[in-house]
Design an enzyme around this catalytic site. Structure first.
Site, PDB file in Angstrom:
ATOM      1  N   GLY A  45      -3.877  17.843  46.531  1.00 37.75           N
ATOM      2  CA  GLY A  45      -3.241  17.014  45.656  1.00 37.75           C
ATOM      3  C   GLY A  45      -3.032  17.443  44.272  1.00 37.75           C
ATOM      4  N   CYS A  66     -18.858   6.217  16.170  1.00 38.77           N
ATOM      5  CA  CYS A  66     -20.441   6.595  16.072  1.00 38.77           C
ATOM      6  C   CYS A  66     -20.830   7.120  17.467  1.00 38.77           C
ATOM      7  CB  CYS A  66     -21.156   5.060  16.020  1.00 38.77           C
ATOM      8  SG  CYS A  66     -21.008   4.174  17.330  1.00 38.77           S
ATOM      9  N   HIS A  71     -11.832  16.345  33.986  1.00 34.78           N
ATOM     10  CA  HIS A  71     -11.246  15.920  32.840  1.00 34.78           C
ATOM     11  C   HIS A  71     -11.869  14.434  32.450  1.00 34.78           C
ATOM     12  CE1 HIS A  71      -7.410  18.145  34.209  1.00 34.78           C
ATOM     13  NE2 HIS A  71      -7.990  18.569  33.226  1.00 34.78           N
ATOM     14  N   ALA A  99      -2.785  13.837  51.953  1.00 37.25           N
ATOM     15  CA  ALA A  99      -4.222  13.995  52.270  1.00 37.25           C
ATOM     16  C   ALA A  99      -4.761  12.996  53.178  1.00 37.25           C
ATOM     17  CB  ALA A  99      -4.943  13.917  50.854  1.00 37.25           C
TER      18      ALA A  99
END
Ligand code: APR
Length: 251
Positions: free
Chosen positions: A188, A131, A120, A233
């Site tokens: 997770g 620009c 992502h 985790a």
């Protein structure tokens, strides 16, 4: 749980190619809230009103004020936790090749993993909406919101907003890594957002073993997870790495 960790460690220590898929949950213990579930960002604000590309184009000042500035404050303070460090250890042991992450916090690279696919995008860079010039987030003057490029255009994080495509290179590399691994460790993620959520299915369809680490069950747990290590985790990864190290030591 200990026998599940031993079982996972056995499979991981014997694997030829291990890939990790991570989501916001691995960074919760670094102080970055998740999006869904307990304390999730999207429990408080509607993602479509602040994290969709149309919202950013329509009202960049509001998106910067409500979402981006608050995220930056949290990300600036965040450091890798035992979950990230465990994955870096698995790379050092020559076990883990690639981390596919949905996170934009850069914590896997900070922990030491060298092949991180940022599915992502990343928050570490901003891009001009006019620009297309890139500038490091740490170099951006945030006194004016939304911050501007030298050309006068408005800057935006180099992260993927809802309504945008995943960068082709990251998508292709993630699909390839998922199809070629014999173990995918999924840590997770609620596995709710496509196409990231398809990666475990790509791995499974290519006969990979799916090991899931999450304190809650997800839509993967009953459908494709072969081993579901229920817990955070930060608590599970150190124990898993220790069990793998023990198996790798010469007898
Ligand atoms: N350790 C491991 N997992 C955890 C922990 C923890 N300490 N704390 C929470 N979790 C789990 C939650 O149970 C949940 O399943 O992490 C998951 C977080 O889910 P989400 O917040 O939906 O995060 P993610 O799956 O990464 O979201 C995917 O959605 O909004 C978009 O772009 C955003 O990349 C994000 C995508």
């Amino acid at each position: 749980m200990p026998d599940l960790i031993e079982k996972a460690a056995k499979q991981i220590s014997e694997a030829k190619s291990v890939v990790a898929l991570t989501g916001a949950g691995i960074s919760v213990e670094s102080g970055i809230p998740p999006f869904r579930g307990k304390g999730g960002l999207w429990e408080k604000i509607d993602p479509m009103s602040v994290a969709h590309i149309d919202a950013l184009k329509k009202d960049p000042e509001m998106v910067w004020r409500v979402l981006i500035k608050s995220m930056k404050l949290v990300l600036d303070e965040a450091r890798p936790n035992a979950g990230h460090i465990g994955l870096a250890e698995l790379e050092k042991l020559g076990i883990l090749q690639t981390v596919i992450t949905q996170n934009v916090d850069g914590l896997h690279q900070m922990a030491g993993n060298s092949d991180v696919i940022e599915f992502h995008g990343t928050f570490a860079w901003q891009r001009c909406m006019e620009c297309n010039q890139s500038i490091e987030t740490s170099q951006v003057d945030m006194t004016t919101i939304p911050p501007q490029c030298a050309c006068g255009g408005i800057l935006r994080p180099d992260a993927v907003f809802f309504g945008e495509m995943i960068p082709a290179e990251e998508l292709m590399r993630s699909q390839k890594a998922s199809a070629n691994c014999d173990i995918m460790i999924v840590i997770g993620t609620s596995a709710m957002v496509e196409p990231a959520a398809s990666m475990p299915f790509v791995a499974k369809n290519n006969n990979a073993v799916i090991i899931e680490i999450n304190p809650e069950p997800t839509q993967l747990t009953t459908r494709i997870s072969d081993l579901s290590l229920m817990g955070s985790a930060g608590s599970i990864m150190p124990r898993l790495v220790k069990a793998v190290q023990k198996r790798l030591e010469p007898l």
